[in-house]
Scaffold this active site. Structure first.
Site, PDB file in Angstrom:
ATOM      1  N   GLN A 168     -31.798  25.129  10.286  1.00  0.00           N
ATOM      2  CA  GLN A 168     -33.697  25.824  10.839  1.00  0.00           C
ATOM      3  C   GLN A 168     -34.281  24.888  11.022  1.00  0.00           C
ATOM      4  O   GLN A 168     -35.054  24.544  12.013  1.00  0.00           O
ATOM      5  CB  GLN A 168     -33.470  27.432  10.610  1.00  0.00           C
ATOM      6  CG  GLN A 168     -34.652  27.643  10.903  1.00  0.00           C
ATOM      7  CD  GLN A 168     -35.309  29.104  10.486  1.00  0.00           C
ATOM      8  OE1 GLN A 168     -34.632  30.008  10.046  1.00  0.00           O
ATOM      9  NE2 GLN A 168     -36.067  29.231  10.982  1.00  0.00           N
ATOM     10  N   GLU A 171     -31.934  38.519   6.297  1.00  0.00           N
ATOM     11  CA  GLU A 171     -33.138  38.972   5.763  1.00  0.00           C
ATOM     12  C   GLU A 171     -33.307  40.510   5.831  1.00  0.00           C
ATOM     13  O   GLU A 171     -33.034  40.297   7.482  1.00  0.00           O
ATOM     14  CB  GLU A 171     -33.835  38.002   7.001  1.00  0.00           C
ATOM     15  CG  GLU A 171     -34.153  36.764   7.092  1.00  0.00           C
ATOM     16  CD  GLU A 171     -35.461  36.148   7.952  1.00  0.00           C
ATOM     17  OE1 GLU A 171     -34.799  36.730   9.229  1.00  0.00           O
ATOM     18  OE2 GLU A 171     -35.459  34.834   8.030  1.00  0.00           O
ATOM     19  N   LYS A 176     -30.080  30.745  13.986  1.00  0.00           N
ATOM     20  CA  LYS A 176     -30.937  32.432  13.856  1.00  0.00           C
ATOM     21  C   LYS A 176     -29.746  33.049  15.290  1.00  0.00           C
ATOM     22  O   LYS A 176     -30.420  34.576  15.488  1.00  0.00           O
ATOM     23  CB  LYS A 176     -32.547  32.553  14.087  1.00  0.00           C
ATOM     24  CG  LYS A 176     -33.119  31.473  12.980  1.00  0.00           C
ATOM     25  CD  LYS A 176     -32.880  32.788  12.096  1.00  0.00           C
ATOM     26  CE  LYS A 176     -34.231  33.839  12.402  1.00  0.00           C
ATOM     27  NZ  LYS A 176     -34.484  34.274  11.099  1.00  0.00           N
ATOM     28  N   HIS A 209     -43.412  37.790   4.194  1.00  0.00           N
ATOM     29  CA  HIS A 209     -42.236  36.638   4.597  1.00  0.00           C
ATOM     30  C   HIS A 209     -42.377  35.572   5.614  1.00  0.00           C
ATOM     31  O   HIS A 209     -41.172  34.541   4.918  1.00  0.00           O
ATOM     32  CB  HIS A 209     -40.978  37.682   5.605  1.00  0.00           C
ATOM     33  CG  HIS A 209     -40.107  36.897   6.480  1.00  0.00           C
ATOM     34  ND1 HIS A 209     -38.936  36.741   6.054  1.00  0.00           N
ATOM     35  CD2 HIS A 209     -39.732  36.618   7.640  1.00  0.00           C
ATOM     36  CE1 HIS A 209     -38.441  36.456   6.740  1.00  0.00           C
ATOM     37  NE2 HIS A 209     -38.772  36.358   7.430  1.00  0.00           N
TER      38      HIS A 209
END
Length: 321
Positions: A252, A211, A265, A142
């Site tokens: 982001q 995620e 986030k 990731h």
């Protein structure tokens, strides 16, 4: 193979007798949130179970029954792992097909009607009051994928990545239970990153990302400034939940330099409502991917089986499906 329960459990259910997770529910009959566990398609109301003497045979918890009358699991979590394990084991024995205490619930029809509720008839709530939330960049695949988005494959991993736990503090108040609607965030984005000068526009995110992660709840505090030795850290874990760390990638890429994630986030983090204890995950403990970088002594664990072999899958449905 999961032990058999006298309460019917489908083979497809994640809530077998081998699990016994903990959460917080309410019902149409009682709107007050209270602790519960789930077996198959049924929820066990632990508040009523405790009040009606269900735990009378469990000496270790007898003086702490009030924890099951709280609107969250914080007080229960604070009792520590030995108490969590004893409650889980006792509930497994109560619901076992060969239970040694059938009078507690199996043969007590009146109490069964009060404490056993169909899962579909309950509302799940955030299981704990969350005072702090740290997000770790733990998965190397990731980290490489996300790093490639921002810096390219050659510089995807920062020099510190394999040396220490990389993390940041996010917004605890934005953690919500699964099923809560999430609003697409607005923020500054670069519609043309190659243009000069770089002038952002204020817009709803066009690159909303998900995620799939594993979240851990800590059940014990350490004195301010006093670190927890790495081999003792696992004793501070209450349990685990699945987690969706929502991310607005276009916001982001513009805002994360130089101090890291912010609005992109922290607008929402979704967690599953049922907390699975470490005891339930013991059979899945395994040796993880070996780090090819030698850690400093304070981060070296003596237990090599310090990760879990868990298969996770994402199913995405759009409004058109």
């Amino acid at each position: 193979m999961a032990p058999a329960s006298w309460l019917p459990v489908s083979r497809a259910s994640p809530f077998s007798l081998a699990n016994i997770p903990f959460g917080v529910i309410s019902t149409a009959a009682s709107h007050s949130p209270r602790p519960a566990t789930v077996i198959g398609d049924h929820v066990i109301d632990l508040k009523v179970f405790a009040e009606k003497g269900g735990f009378s045979r469990l000496e270790q918890i007898r003086d702490h029954l009030s924890v099951f009358s709280k609107p969250n699991l914080n007080s229960f979590a604070a009792l520590g792992q030995p108490a969590h394990v004893s409650v889980r084991c006792f509930l497994q024995e109560v619901f076992s097909e060969t239970t040694s205490c059938p009078e507690v619930l199996r043969d007590n029809m009146a109490l069964r009607q009060e404490v056993i509720v169909p899962l579909k008839d309950t509302v799940s709530h955030l299981p704990l009051e969350i005072g702090d939330y740290t997000d770790f960049f733990a998965g190397i695949n990731h980290a490489f994928t996300v790093g490639s988005l921002f810096r390219g494959p050659q510089n995807a991993l920062q020099p510190n990545y394999k040396h220490l736990p990389v993390g940041y503090h996010s917004r605890a108040s934005s953690v919500v239970v699964s099923g809560t609607p999430v609003r697409r965030p607005w923020g500054q984005i670069l519609t043309n990153p190659a243009a000069e000068p770089k002038i952002p526009t204020f817009s709803p995110s066009r690159r909303l990302d998900i995620e799939l992660e594993l979240g851990a709840f800590v059940c014990s505090a350490n004195p301010l400034g006093q670190p927890v030795p790495v081999d003792q850290a696992v004793q501070s874990i209450f349990g685990y939940v699945l987690m969706n760390d929502w991310s607005a990638r276009d916001l982001q890429t513009w805002e994360y330099v130089p101090l890291g994630p912010f609005n992109a986030k922290n607008f929402a983090t979704t967690i599953s409502p049922w907390i699975v204890l470490p005891e339930a995950l013991k059979p899945f403990a395994t040796v993880g991917i070996e780090n090819d970088t030698k850690l400093l002594p304070y981060l070296q664990e003596s237990n090599s089986k310090n990760q879990y072999d868990i298969s996770l899958r994402v199913q995405l449905s759009t409004m058109g499906i």
